[in-house]
Design an enzyme around this catalytic site. Structure first.
Site, PDB file in Angstrom:
ATOM      1  N   TYR A 146       0.817  -1.213   0.000  1.00  0.00           N
ATOM      2  CA  TYR A 146       0.000   0.000   0.000  1.00  0.00           C
ATOM      3  C   TYR A 146       0.856   1.271   0.000  1.00  0.00           C
ATOM      4  CZ  TYR A 146      -3.740  -3.246   1.317  1.00  0.00           C
ATOM      5  OH  TYR A 146      -4.630  -4.300   1.364  1.00  0.00           O
ATOM      6  N   LYS A 195       4.157 -15.343   2.500  1.00  0.00           N
ATOM      7  CA  LYS A 195       4.041 -16.116   1.260  1.00  0.00           C
ATOM      8  C   LYS A 195       5.468 -16.416   0.811  1.00  0.00           C
ATOM      9  CE  LYS A 195       1.449 -17.781  -2.100  1.00  0.00           C
ATOM     10  NZ  LYS A 195       0.604 -18.970  -1.908  1.00  0.00           N
TER      11      LYS A 195
END
Ligand code: NAD
Length: 362
Positions: A146, A195
């Protein structure tokens, strides 16, 4: 002890729910011998109405000077309120983004706790709920996707958009330390979500989290891939204590975790920086549809005040007493409209605050 609390009541139900949280804090003060000094500050629509902008520099300075900020909620009805005719940087929410940035609030803590009395609001099956669940999501708030560089442009005759996911070692370390510290105040387990099978930023995340873990031998660390975590939250939520994760994964997982509790009026949150300072607010919005009608559930804000006692003031016993009072009120059958079920005693915002304050004890 004495504490300076900056109070941003905000818009909609904000002033009603903050008033009840102050009532409970004042009772904590009486029972445990503390004094909370409040300074009311304007932000959001309330500030636009007076100053023409959602957050003034003077308000930021006053918030910084306090020991912590207790907030209600800001914003109005986004289709009918004149605040939303203003340019985006002058709307209520711009104040919230600015204050988070100015106060360097990089760690967002959102508990997801299932009260036994509210089990029927939980969308999960009885056998999955089991003994219930009690976790916090620790989300990095000022880095990652972001906040990375982004662009959209034409390449080879085609539009291409790019967002970059950037994390420095330091950004990861400071939130990991926060997560381990919080785990020590709870059940001593951190699940770090990433991840790492695909992303470099996740591999660095994992490495730094392991380095931090070495300083906390009493806290159990496990790693979990984000896709698996999304499944585990609805398959076996009871396994989690502290979930530590980066900004975007945390954005998604914290909403998922709050939905499995089923009751938006019960969910507190804290945004913390490197010091003991924090901004404490309910996870829900300003609910303009029920504002001013004594209908709002003040419990999320009261529990946010309990987080303030625990994390900014190190008053664990006092925080425990607030959480115990909330549990007792539910056990005694009191419910605001949003969590009401048949056979319970329906109360308004003010009475809910009174009932909780009355049950604060050492
Ligand atoms: P909302 O959370 O305000 O309301 C969603 C629904 O939940 C409504 O039906 C509301 O009545 C109900 N609800 C929310 N809190 C409740 C409570 N404590 N007790 C009982 N019922 C409750 O979300 P929304 O309607 O999408 O947003 C309304 C305004 O709030 C918007 O302006 C939005 O931008 C703002 N907002 C602010 C924050 C914040 O200040 N951090 C967060 C989210 C939304």
């Amino acid at each position: 002890m004495e504490f300076q609390v900056a109070v941003i009541s905000g818009d909609g139900i904000g002033p009603e729910i903050v008033r009840e949280a102050r009532k409970v804090l004042d009772q904590v003060g009486r029972v445990f011998g503390h004094t909370f000094h409040y300074e009311e500050l304007l932000m959001g629509g309330a500030s636009i109405d007076v100053h023409g902008i959602p957050l003034t520099d003077e308000t930021v300075a006053k918030a910084k000077a306090a020991d912590a900020v207790l907030m209600g909620s800001i914003g109005g009805d986004t289709t009918t309120s004149p605040w939303y005719q203003l340019p985006p940087d002058r709307r209520p929410e711009a104040g919230l983004l600015k204050i988070r940035k100015e106060l360097k609030l990089f760690a967002n803590v959102r508990p997801a706790y299932l009260y036994a009395e509210l089990k029927n609001a939980c969308p999960l099956r009885e056998e999955i709920i089991g003994e219930g669940f009690d976790m916090v999501i620790m989300r990095e708030l000022t880095g990652g996707l972001y906040f990375g560089a982004r662009s959209t442009g034409e390449e080879n005759g085609m539009l291409v958009a790019r967002d970059s996911l950037v994390y420095s070692e330091e950004e990861i370390r400071r939130i990991a330390i926060r997560a381990f510290d919080i785990a020590r105040k709870r059940r001593n387990k951190v699940t770090s979500v990433d991840k790492a099978n695909v992303l470099d930023s996740s591999r660095l995340w994992r490495k730094v989290v392991e380095e931090v873990a070495a300083d906390y031998p009493d806290v159990k660390l496990e790693h979990m891939l984000v896709d698996n975590c999304a499944m585990q939250l609805v398959k076996d939520p009871g396994q989690f204590d502290v979930i530590l994760t980066e900004n975007m994964f945390g954005d998604i997982l914290s909403d998922e975790a709050s939905m499995v509790t089923g009751s938006i009026g019960m969910l507190s949150s804290a945004s913390l920086n490197e010091t003991r300072f924090g901004l404490y607010e309910p996870s829900h919005g300003s609910a303009p549809d029920i504002a001013g009608q004594d209908l709002a559930n003040p419990i999320a804000t009261i529990l946010s005040a309990a987080m303030m006692l625990r994390y900014s003031f190190d008053l664990d016993k006092e925080a425990d007493s607030v959480e115990a009072a909330v549990k007792q009120v539910l056990a005694d059958g009191y419910r605001t409209g949003d969590i009401y079920s048949e056979g319970c005693i329906k109360v308004g915002t003010v009475q809910m605050g009174d009932e909780i304050a009355r049950r604060i004890c050492r």
